[in-house]
Enzyme design. Structure first.
Site, PDB file in Angstrom:
ATOM      1  CD  GLU A 397     -69.101  -2.530-104.025  1.00 38.26           C
ATOM      2  OE1 GLU A 397     -68.696  -1.451-103.548  1.00 38.26           O
ATOM      3  OE2 GLU A 397     -70.064  -3.173-103.553  1.00 38.26           O
ATOM      4  CG  HIS A 464     -61.520   2.280 -96.195  1.00 40.50           C
ATOM      5  ND1 HIS A 464     -62.237   1.859 -95.098  1.00 40.50           N
ATOM      6  CD2 HIS A 464     -62.403   2.897 -97.030  1.00 40.50           C
ATOM      7  CE1 HIS A 464     -63.506   2.212 -95.257  1.00 40.50           C
ATOM      8  NE2 HIS A 464     -63.635   2.830 -96.418  1.00 40.50           N
TER       9      HIS A 464
END
Length: 658
Positions: A397, A464
């Protein structure tokens, strides 16, 4: 030191000598000024001039180069006026950052130089993005980026090399191996014999060059760059050199054995090359004196100009204004043809129509190409736009966000999909320290949207399920959007992509397939900073965003006697505080509902602002309702207890009866 004079013509040899001499003489002057307190800090590149000058001279003037602290030769070889550099180092207006950053922490599109930030690593990924833009535009160009041997331990180094290798990006990765990372010697930083060997693991061509030999540096880099322009690919170069002075002047060199300093002093790139040119009769003592006098005169003249320049004026309005690039919002209205679709469809449709509208828009993310992303938002995009514009990324990322910054620098828009908003933490540094600060620092904008699938309620556990908008709402330079309905999601996404500033676009996973709405089929935009008033009433003001809006609607539907103003913020930065103030002045009571945990969240700032600006209108304390101050648990009953939905109803009724 062995020089191969036949590899470079005599005129170029003379030019290379002049280009090395200039930064050396400037540095010697800067060390005097540092001792006099006329500049605040200095990172010396004495003894390493051959690398900066050689690499820059091998590049074309319109090819980007991303230097470090010790690369003064990059700036002087690109012929930046010295008074501007001197002004920069003194924090004055003729510099490149309006006094907002120091030394070489700046970029300039005019000279195609992009300076580093103190976190070092992101600039490697930025180089990837610049090179990717050139590749997409079919430009036969090379991007050169510098790092030190210490920086090769950072994750950004490995991520950037991997992306460049996978995408065949024409990036010249230049490692200046100068012996020490501040005071830590190389044998305490890496185990491999040569840093060039790291390229092997990424399937990348790599070379070791004698960094103090200007002819070897220039000739080899020139040859490699010509090859890279014809056959785009990354190349890793390790330049063997040494740092003759401290990491910065205050740190000194006591930790360096004197014998080592003596050995490298004998390899001085300027002294040795000068002797070679004298022997070859390319240079003469008189010519040396002439060159030095010309440079001294330029230094003295430009220093006087910089010293005579007044100090930066403090202008608070300008300081605040320059955090963001001006955005001329264009309201684009839709037609009357609508279709009842889900929020996920609205996001997909808005992204696809923006891709059609902006031919220079690239989307990047994990599994977004043929697979269509884990939520299938980009399903069918590869067939529509091709893999050049719809790019699967490795799982890295930080380098992907940095690459998005590089794309923007080179004129390409991008949308980055975080597979889950939680994963932005591994790309946090370039978001908050590069994208957010770049316009304020040197007037460059970050034309980047980061899509953030977020939120709890689906039993996905701590990694998540986060709704982490507060990480970014407190960071000046970022815009934060968080729609609760399909109509808003589509229009606000279009605006986010049009906006030249970095935008964090939050999409609640729990709303993706559960919320339907009639949404115009054609392209349209919606403005930032305008909240939506969903219900009107005199009893109380309810403020929320995202899934919290739907919890509030459900609570009000279940309690029809409560007459409330319900405000859906839609965007959190900028935030429509005027709408909240207006409502609070009418109702006298305010309750704020957020899914994020309580402490340090958006609700806290809203509460403080209302207390500061509407205190005399309040009939009760402002109430914040949020999730527990714990990580998000997995088990259904624990997650239900974590979330504030049920607590909201109780607190709403309690506040009404206060």
């Amino acid at each position: 030191m062995e020089y191969k004079g036949d590899s470079v013509d005599k005129a170029m040899q003379l030019k290379l000598y002049q280009r090395m001499l200039k930064p050396r003489l400037i540095e010697e002057k800067m060390l005097i000024l540092l001792r006099q307190g006329k500049i605040s800090k200095w990172f010396s590149g004495i003894g390493q001039e051959a690398i900066s000058v050689g690499v820059t001279s091998a590049l074309k003037p319109d090819e980007y180069i991303l230097p470090m602290h010790r690369n003064l030769g990059v700036f002087t070889s690109r012929n930046i006026p010295l008074y501007r550099l001197f002004s920069q180092w003194q924090g004055k207006g003729n510099g490149f950052t309006n006094g907002r950053d120091r030394s070489f922490h700046f970029g300039t599109q005019e000279y195609k130089i992009v300076g580093m930030i103190s976190h070092l690593g992101p600039q490697l990924g930025v180089a990837d993005g610049i090179a990717l833009a050139d590749l997409l535009k079919r430009n036969k160009k090379v991007t050169a980026v510098f790092t030190g041997e210490g920086g090769t331990s950072e994750g950004d180094f490995h991520e950037a090399l991997n992306i460049a290798a996978v995408w065949n990006l024409p990036v010249l990765f230049c490692i200046e191996n100068n012996g020490y990372g501040l005071s830590t010697p190389t044998n305490e930083q890496y185990k491999c014999e040569n840093l060039a060997d790291k390229g092997i693991g990424y399937g990348m061509e790599s070379h070791i060059l004698e960094g103090n030999n200007i002819l070897e540096v220039y000739a080899q880099v020139d040859f490699i760059c010509q090859s890279m322009r014809k056959n785009p690919r990354p190349v890793l170069l390790e330049f063997k050199t040494f740092r003759m002075r401290g990491h910065e002047e205050a740190s000194g060199t006591k930790y360096v054995p004197q014998q080592l300093l003596d050995t490298w002093e004998e390899k001085d790139p300027i002294v040795n090359f000068e002797n070679f040119l004298l022997e070859e009769k390319i240079l003469s003592p008189n010519l040396i004196e002439t060159f030095k006098n010309e440079i001294y005169a330029e230094i003295d003249y430009d220093l006087k100009k910089a010293f005579a320049e007044k100090e930066i004026d403090v202008d608070e309005t300008k300081e605040l204004k320059d955090v963001y690039k001006d955005f001329d919002y264009q309201s684009i209205n839709h037609n009357s043809i609508t279709k009842n679709i889900r929020l996920i469809d609205a996001v997909s449709q808005g992204l696809k129509q923006s891709m059609e509208r902006h031919g220079n828009l690239v989307v990047m993310g994990q599994d977004i190409a043929d697979y269509g992303g884990v939520f299938k938002i980009t399903e069918g995009f590869v067939e529509a736009f091709g893999k050049d514009r719809v790019r699967n990324t490795p799982i890295c990322e930080s380098a992907v966000v940095s690459a998005a910054m590089g794309l923007s620098i080179n004129g390409v828009k991008s949308v980055v999909e975080m597979q889950f908003a939680d994963f932005v933490s591994t790309g946090f540094n370039p978001v908050v320290n590069y994208l957010a600060k770049v316009h304020y620092r040197w007037g460059e904008h970050a034309d980047v949207v980061i899509r953030m699938p977020c939120g709890a309620g689906m039993g996905a556990g701590p990694f998540h399920s986060q709704t982490n908008e507060a990480w970014f709402t407190k960071t000046p330079g970022l815009k934060v959007v968080y729609p609760a309905f399909p109509y808003d999601a589509k229009g606000l996404l279009a605006t986010s992509i049009n906006d030249p500033n970095p935008v964090l676009f939050f999409e609640h996973k729990g709303l993706y397939r559960n919320i339907y709405q009639d949404v115009p089929e054609d392209y349209y935009t919606l403005p930032f900073g305008q909240a939506s008033l969903l219900r009107e009433g005199e009893d109380i003001t309810v403020v929320s965003y995202g899934l919290g809006v739907h919890w509030a609607l459900e609570a009000l539907n279940d309690n029809p006697d409560i007459k409330a103003d319900l405000i859906d913020l839609r965007t959190l930065q900028p935030m429509d505080m005027d709408a909240i103030y207006k409502s609070v002045k009418k109702t006298g009571k305010l309750i704020i509902l957020q899914e994020d945990s309580l402490f340090g969240g958006v609700a806290s700032d809203i509460s403080a602002l209302v207390m500061e600006n509407c205190f005399e209108y309040l009939d009760a304390p402002v109430k914040r309702v949020a999730s527990l101050d714990t990580p998000i648990p997995f088990a259904k009953n624990l997650e239900h207890n974590y979330l504030p939905k049920d607590r909201f109803v109780k607190e709403l009724i309690n506040l009404l009866t206060y």
